[in-house]
Design an enzyme around this catalytic site. Structure first.
Site, short mmCIF file in Angstrom:
data_model
loop_
_atom_site.label_atom_id
_atom_site.label_comp_id
_atom_site.label_asym_id
_atom_site.label_seq_id
_atom_site.Cartn_x
_atom_site.Cartn_y
_atom_site.Cartn_z
N PHE A 149 0.89 -1.24 -0.09
CA PHE A 149 0.08 0.15 -0.02
C PHE A 149 0.82 1.34 0.12
O PHE A 149 0.68 2.15 0.83
CB PHE A 149 -0.88 0.07 1.30
CG PHE A 149 -2.36 0.68 0.85
CD1 PHE A 149 -3.13 0.42 -0.24
CD2 PHE A 149 -2.74 1.45 1.96
CE1 PHE A 149 -4.21 0.97 -0.52
CE2 PHE A 149 -3.96 2.03 1.85
CZ PHE A 149 -4.73 2.04 0.51
N LYS A 161 8.47 -6.19 -10.09
CA LYS A 161 9.54 -6.81 -11.05
C LYS A 161 10.18 -8.16 -10.56
O LYS A 161 10.51 -9.13 -11.09
CB LYS A 161 10.50 -5.91 -11.37
CG LYS A 161 9.97 -4.63 -12.26
CD LYS A 161 11.01 -3.79 -12.83
CE LYS A 161 11.64 -2.77 -11.68
NZ LYS A 161 10.51 -1.91 -11.42
N GLY A 185 5.39 1.09 -17.18
CA GLY A 185 4.48 1.69 -16.56
C GLY A 185 3.38 1.85 -17.46
O GLY A 185 2.73 0.87 -17.68
N GLY A 232 12.52 14.90 -7.58
CA GLY A 232 11.88 13.59 -6.94
C GLY A 232 12.14 12.49 -8.22
O GLY A 232 11.25 11.27 -8.33
N LYS A 263 13.71 -5.31 -16.19
CA LYS A 263 12.64 -5.05 -17.36
C LYS A 263 12.76 -6.13 -18.70
O LYS A 263 12.02 -6.64 -18.97
CB LYS A 263 12.21 -3.61 -17.62
CG LYS A 263 11.85 -2.89 -16.26
CD LYS A 263 11.67 -1.55 -16.58
CE LYS A 263 11.16 -0.71 -15.52
NZ LYS A 263 11.14 0.43 -15.37
N GLY A 320 5.32 6.80 -12.10
CA GLY A 320 4.13 7.38 -11.62
C GLY A 320 3.07 6.70 -10.88
O GLY A 320 2.78 5.49 -11.33
#
Lengths: 332, 166
Positions: free
Chosen positions: A9, A118, A147, A200, A218, A312
């Site tokens: 979470f 991943k 993403g 960030g 990936k 994101g």
């Protein structure tokens, strides 16, 4: 009634919860009635087979930084009845845990799994895919690569029937941000890295991104799941971006090139590597900012290029929700 | 430049030396010698294809010298380098013996460094070079790139390869 459990979470888990709340009606029309029966994090969780209040869970998480103690993810798997788990715990590419255990335990019980994690797929893709097949469960992982940029389902569904010769892509938005800023501003790697940290975009310890580890993970997922290969993380030849100088961009630009970190798997040439490459400035992979992109080389469709936001919480949630709809669309 | 000379030799000891001696005397580098035994001439001479690397200003002298040795030259021409690509090197390129780095490509006989553009920001800082390599074909170009990568690994130089070979 589809019963959903969310494991993890953090930013992604919360992003998924928000989309489930915000798009509840639209989702109901697509997949039928659903409810979230459990949410857990590393400290605890909330569970109720009749359905939990997601907005309350979000509020508790924000206020107290963690969910109420006294219940673990494994408790939920062992005691609760649910149809699909959304596994969005933190990636660990060393041994895949804790996600690997969560996913295995769910698949063993025939529970469908959607993950952005991943680690488990890098460590044990073949084993998990076989387990899912034997237990008649489905393992969905669009969010692990690129993403919001579609690639897993794009290849599996829309390019179904094609043989995939090679995939070359920009799979790490942080590196792409740093390189495209170096190209534009002619500043050093360290200067741009500092800027990226401030925004960030880069972590305090950027190793995972700038050494190409994330992109290599990936790439392993892509090679194993989309190209029928059986490769390990250690098989990836890997060079990061830390040695790249501003002069490199100037010299490259004189010849019409820029530099990007490219993850490449080529079944014909036997290539599996992540390394900075010279890209013609007009090339579709010469993208800027935190975007991701992939060039897919196929036998029937020729070359296909996709570009999209690679990170994101909302973007990752987009990939997870699309997996959820793919799983249950026909029921509606 | 890289060139091939096809000579016809009598099938007797010492014949090949007559063709090769002028090459080394004029500073040429013999890359390969190939006896085309399957193409023996009606006069029982064996065609031999010799590939060499030599200063192009010395080619005329060389041909003349081989003929003076009594060797029949059937043909000679420059080997065309048809595959070309550029790569970027980052690191201490000059101080790790740039001449040696280039020579490892040039000495292959099938590939050459044809262009180089170096940018040196400051003393003791890594420099950057765009190096262009040409080879006789794409397969050999890949071999040359592998040699360059291996050399650069030894010298701790980062190699940035092109996305595709043109």
């Amino acid at each position: 009634m589809i019963k959903i459990a969310i494991f993890g979470f953090g930013a992604v888990g919360q992003g998924v919860a928000e989309v489930l709340l915000k798009k509840r009606e639209a989702l109901r029309r697509l997949i039928g009635d659903f409810r979230v029966v459990a949410v857990t994090d590393s400290k605890g969780g909330i569970a109720d087979e009749k359905g939990i209040d997601l907005s309350k869970a979000l509020e508790i998480k924000r206020r107290r930084k963690h969910l109420p103690e006294g219940i673990t993810t494994l408790d939920v798997i062992n005691s609760l009845d649910f149809d699909v788990c959304i596994e969005v715990t933190v990636t660990n590419i060393e041994n895949g845990e804790p996600g690997l255990t969560h996913i295995k335990e769910c698949l063993k019980r025939g529970i469908n799994v959607i993950t952005s994690n991943k680690g488990p797929l890098v460590v044990a893709y073949r084993e998990l895919a076989d387990l899912a097949y034997r237990k008649d469960a489905r393992l969905m992982f669009e969010a692990t690569v690129g993403g919001a940029m579609p690639i897993i389902k794009l290849v599996r569904n829309d390019l179904a029937g094609n043989e995939i010769y090679a995939i070359k892509g920009i799979l790490n938005g942080t590196c792409n941000y740093i390189l495209s800023r170096m190209e534009k501003e002619k500043l050093t790697y360290d200067q741009i890295l500092a800027e990226a940290k401030e925004l960030g975009i880069a972590e305090a310890d950027p190793t995972y991104d700038v050494e190409g580890i994330d992109a290599a993970a990936k790439l392993v997922i892509i090679a194993n799941s989309l190209m029928g290969m059986d490769v390990k993380f250690e098989d990836v030849e890997r060079v990061g971006i830390t040695n790249i100088t501003p002069e490199a961009f100037e010299v490259a630009m004189d010849k019409g090139y820029t530099i990007r970190l490219i993850a490449e798997v080529d079944k014909v040439e036997g290539i599996l590597r992540v390394s900075p490459r010279l890209i013609p400035i007009q090339h579709p992979l010469a993208i800027s900012g935190t975007l991701n992109a992939a060039l897919i080389k196929t036998d029937l469709a020729g070359d296909v290029v996709v570009v999209g936001k690679g990170a994101g919480s909302k973007e990752t949630a987009s990939a997870i929700i699309s997996d959820l709809i793919e799983l249950y669309r026909c029921r509606a | 430049m890289l060139m091939t000379i096809v000579v016809e030799l009598k099938d007797q000891p010492g014949q090949l030396l007559k063709a090769l001696e002028p090459i080394s005397r004029l500073g040429g580098n013999i890359v390969s010698v190939y006896h085309q035994r399957d193409k023996i001439t009606p006069l029982k001479r064996i065609p031999v294809e010799i590939t060499i690397q030599i200063d192009e200003r010395k080619v005329e002298d060389l041909i003349e010298a081989i003929r003076r040795n009594g060797v029949i030259i059937r043909s000679y021409n420059e080997v065309r380098l048809t595959a070309t690509t550029s790569l970027l090197l980052i690191g201490h390129i000059i101080h790790t013996d740039l001449g040696d780095t280039i020579n490892r490509i040039d000495s292959t006989g099938f590939a050459e460094v044809v262009d180089m553009h170096i940018s040196m920001p400051q003393l003791n800082q890594p420099s950057t070079a765009m190096i262009t390599i040409s080879a006789t074909n794409e397969e050999n170009l890949k071999k040359a790139i592998d040699i360059l990568k291996k050399t650069c690994r030894e010298k701790d130089i980062t190699v940035i390869e092109p996305l595709e070979l043109q």
